[in-house]
Design a protein around this motif. Structure first.
Motif, short mmCIF file in Angstrom:
data_model
loop_
_atom_site.label_atom_id
_atom_site.label_comp_id
_atom_site.label_asym_id
_atom_site.label_seq_id
_atom_site.Cartn_x
_atom_site.Cartn_y
_atom_site.Cartn_z
N TRP A 1 29.73 5.20 -0.93
CA TRP A 1 30.96 5.17 -0.15
C TRP A 1 32.13 5.76 -0.93
O TRP A 1 33.06 6.33 -0.33
N MET A 2 32.10 5.65 -2.23
CA MET A 2 33.14 6.32 -3.03
C MET A 2 33.06 7.83 -2.86
O MET A 2 34.08 8.52 -2.84
N ILE A 3 31.85 8.34 -2.73
CA ILE A 3 31.68 9.77 -2.50
C ILE A 3 32.27 10.16 -1.15
O ILE A 3 32.93 11.20 -1.01
N VAL B 1 44.17 19.20 -8.52
CA VAL B 1 44.36 17.80 -8.94
C VAL B 1 43.39 16.88 -8.21
O VAL B 1 42.76 16.00 -8.82
N ILE B 2 43.25 17.08 -6.90
CA ILE B 2 42.35 16.24 -6.10
C ILE B 2 40.90 16.44 -6.54
O ILE B 2 40.11 15.48 -6.59
N SER B 3 40.53 17.67 -6.86
CA SER B 3 39.16 17.94 -7.33
C SER B 3 38.88 17.20 -8.63
O SER B 3 37.78 16.69 -8.84
N THR B 4 39.88 17.13 -9.49
CA THR B 4 39.72 16.39 -10.75
C THR B 4 39.53 14.90 -10.50
O THR B 4 38.68 14.25 -11.11
N LEU C 1 36.10 14.09 -9.14
CA LEU C 1 35.00 14.41 -10.04
C LEU C 1 34.23 13.16 -10.47
O LEU C 1 33.00 13.17 -10.58
N VAL C 2 34.94 12.05 -10.71
CA VAL C 2 34.29 10.82 -11.20
C VAL C 2 33.24 10.29 -10.23
O VAL C 2 32.08 10.09 -10.61
#
Length: 580
Positions: A8-10, A177-180, A183-184
């Motif tokens: 769900w985080m994905i 910034v959002i891509s960074t 990433l986690v």
């Protein structure tokens, strides 16, 4: 539990990516400034918007690259393409550099390519981690792509509401910034796995609640966002921006609450079993139909697929049998449209060479071209449309309205899945219904240049085109096979740059021809602008007629595919009763 949370985080990460990478939707917010700085005509400005849309035709490059490169690397490649494309445009509009028109066209193309790569990566993540609720995941995440313009308007007003060039710098930096941040969860994504019936039911409940949060987010941006540029108060804009960010972060906590309290077990089967039963039914129907054909052709049963995900091959006997069946019909004009090469089953894989020979595909292609794409062309011209009607001070309001309504339209594309057990209607039928507001809106705009007509027409077109954009991935998957969706959907969306070119060219020619005959001649920077209703009146009329063609094609597609959907639904209900 840990694997579920990561999954769900994905999904939340993909909604963040989609929410901040629909950067082509705010083109109208700075297009007049760009036109003035470059000193170009409306026709030349149209070619730049076409370049951005043309970049979407290169989404297949990302799909191919996924076979050889990790997804995280491709995510940052997309972010840096946007950084370069929009960053150079910002330097250009600030007059810090000077570039020939050809290079400006290429950097707009590069910026558009970054958008298509982001979209492709999000599609892959949703399909991989939510196979049983794929339409719900796709409609939710693609829905947030429609709200990008409203979010960027809010951010720009929180910094400096009087600087149009700020949109370009935000388009360059925010996706990176959002891509960074995303990433986690992407690096910690769980491996693909089979899900139990309890998991599928809990997923349906969570999707219902997430759509509720999404609707509230859209209403928040639509109703309160206007305060940020009506008052031109930076403090108010910053407070509203903080609220919007909170709404985007809120879904992170929802799955954990659902699982920790065990609410999933209390949901009724009638409203939450849609995902697994549909998935199993589609799988069994494909296996059964292929087994019949293989038995007819004396093929070894060792070739039977054991699951839909393993079904990567295509039975050419199915296609030839269907074509032969159609050829035996009496083919009058109506018979050709409704029966020739008619699709007999849902979910069967269509390789590209078979896809382009299907009547259903071309009806679908024209419906998209004359429906959703024409709405995108309208959004690209919103800056000049509002300017010509004398509402240039409200351009940001109108762009936000289109963005928010497109967002709601994308969310509405999930209605067939939520209402399936109460009101069943083929998804292609929903597509035809969704295209109905577009010609009505364009005829209204052609007949009236009032502010009410502009706002209402923009909202209707946004709703209609948003539904088409979000529903298209699921329709492509159902009609032409889930495993071929990546290739087939990229073939379908080649209509976007084509339509953007044709519709934009039509609008630009009418616009430029009316500059001399407009009520007043206005020179902004080095560019002459057209003022008055006549600047776009003829364009609206032709766009309305073209959208009627798209509506007719979508209705024909519905008639041709309804038997396949009805057959699938009957079997689904039968399997549902057996399963439970």
């Amino acid at each position: 539990m840990v694997g579920e949370s990561r999954r769900w985080m994905i999904l939340v990460a993909t909604t963040w990516i989609q929410a901040f990478t629909g950067t082509n939707l705010d083109f109208s917010s700075y297009s007049s400034h760009l036109k003035s700085v470059l000193g170009i005509s409306q026709l030349q400005l149209n070619y730049l918007s076409v370049a951005s849309d043309l970049g979407k035709a290169f989404g297949w490059c990302c799909g191919v690259s996924l076979l050889y490169l990790p997804l995280c690397l491709l995510l940052f490649m997309a972010a840096f393409m946007g950084l370069l494309g929009y960053g150079l445009q910002w330097l250009l509009i600030q007059r810090l550099i000077s570039l020939p028109y050809v290079l400006v066209f290429l950097i707009c193309l590069l910026a558009g390519c970054s958008i298509s790569w982001f979209n492709t990566l999000c599609y892959v993540l949703c399909i991989q981690h939510f196979p049983s609720n794929r339409p719900l995941a796709l409609s939710l995440t693609t829905g947030f792509n429609g709200v990008s313009a409203a979010l960027y308007t809010l951010i720009a007003n929180a910094i400096n509401p009087h600087n149009d060039s700020l949109y370009l710098s935000l388009n360059a930096l925010v996706p990176l910034v959002i891509s960074t941040l995303a990433l986690v969860p992407i690096l910690r994504q769980p491996p693909p796995q089979n899900f139990s019936s309890d998991t599928v039911r809990s997923d349906s409940l969570i999707f219902l609640l997430l759509n509720g949060i999404a609707v509230f987010t859209g209403l928040y941006l639509l109703l309160l966002d206007s305060l940020s540029y009506n008052t031109y108060n930076v403090s108010v804009a910053r407070i509203l921006l903080g609220g919007a960010i909170l709404l985007l972060v809120l879904p992170l906590s929802l799955p954990g609450i659902i699982y920790s309290h065990g609410w999933a077990c209390q949901t009724s089967h009638s409203s939450s079993n849609m995902g697994e039963v549909e998935f199993l039914e589609l799988q069994k129907e494909l296996i059964g139909s292929r087994a019949t054909n293989m038995s007819f052709n004396s093929t070894s049963t060792d070739d039977y697929p054991t699951s839909m995900d393993d079904d990567h091959s295509t039975s050419t006997a199915d296609y030839s049998n269907d074509i032969a069946y159609s050829a035996q019909e009496k083919q009058g004009c109506c018979e050709v449209v409704t029966r020739k090469d008619q699709l007999m089953r849902l979910g069967e894989e269509h390789p590209a060479w078979v896809l382009v020979r299907r009547w259903d595909f071309w009806l679908y292609y024209i419906a998209y071209l004359c429906g959703g794409t024409i709405g995108l062309a309208y959004s690209n011209n919103l800056g000049q449309i509002s300017e010509s009607l004398g509402y240039s001070s409200e351009t940001n309001t109108i762009v936000t309205l289109y963005s928010a309504c497109s967002f709601f339209g994308r969310l509405l594309s999930a209605a067939p899945d939520f209402l399936k057990n109460k009101v069943y209607f083929a998804r292609t039928g929903w597509l035809a219904v969704a295209l109905l507001p577009t010609p009505l809106a364009f005829f209204w705009l052609a007949l009236s240049g009032s502010k009410i007509a502009l706002h209402a027409g923009t909202g209707l077109i946004g709703l209609s085109s948003g539904f088409v954009f979000a529903a298209a991935v699921s329709i492509t998957s159902e009609l032409f096979g889930p495993n071929s969706t990546g290739v087939n959907h990229n073939i379908l969306i080649t209509n976007i740059p084509l339509g953007s070119l044709l519709y934009g060219l039509m609008a630009a020619l009418v616009y430029d021809s009316n500059i001399e005959s407009s009520k007043q001649k206005v020179l902004i920077g080095e560019a002459m602008v057209c003022m008055g209703r006549q600047c776009y009146q003829q364009t609206f009329f032709w766009w309305a007629c073209i959208s009627l063609l798209g509506l007719a094609c979508s209705f024909s597609l519905f008639l041709r595919t309804r038997p396949a959907y009805d057959h699938f639904e009957r079997n689904r209900k039968q399997r549902e009763s057996e399963f439970f």
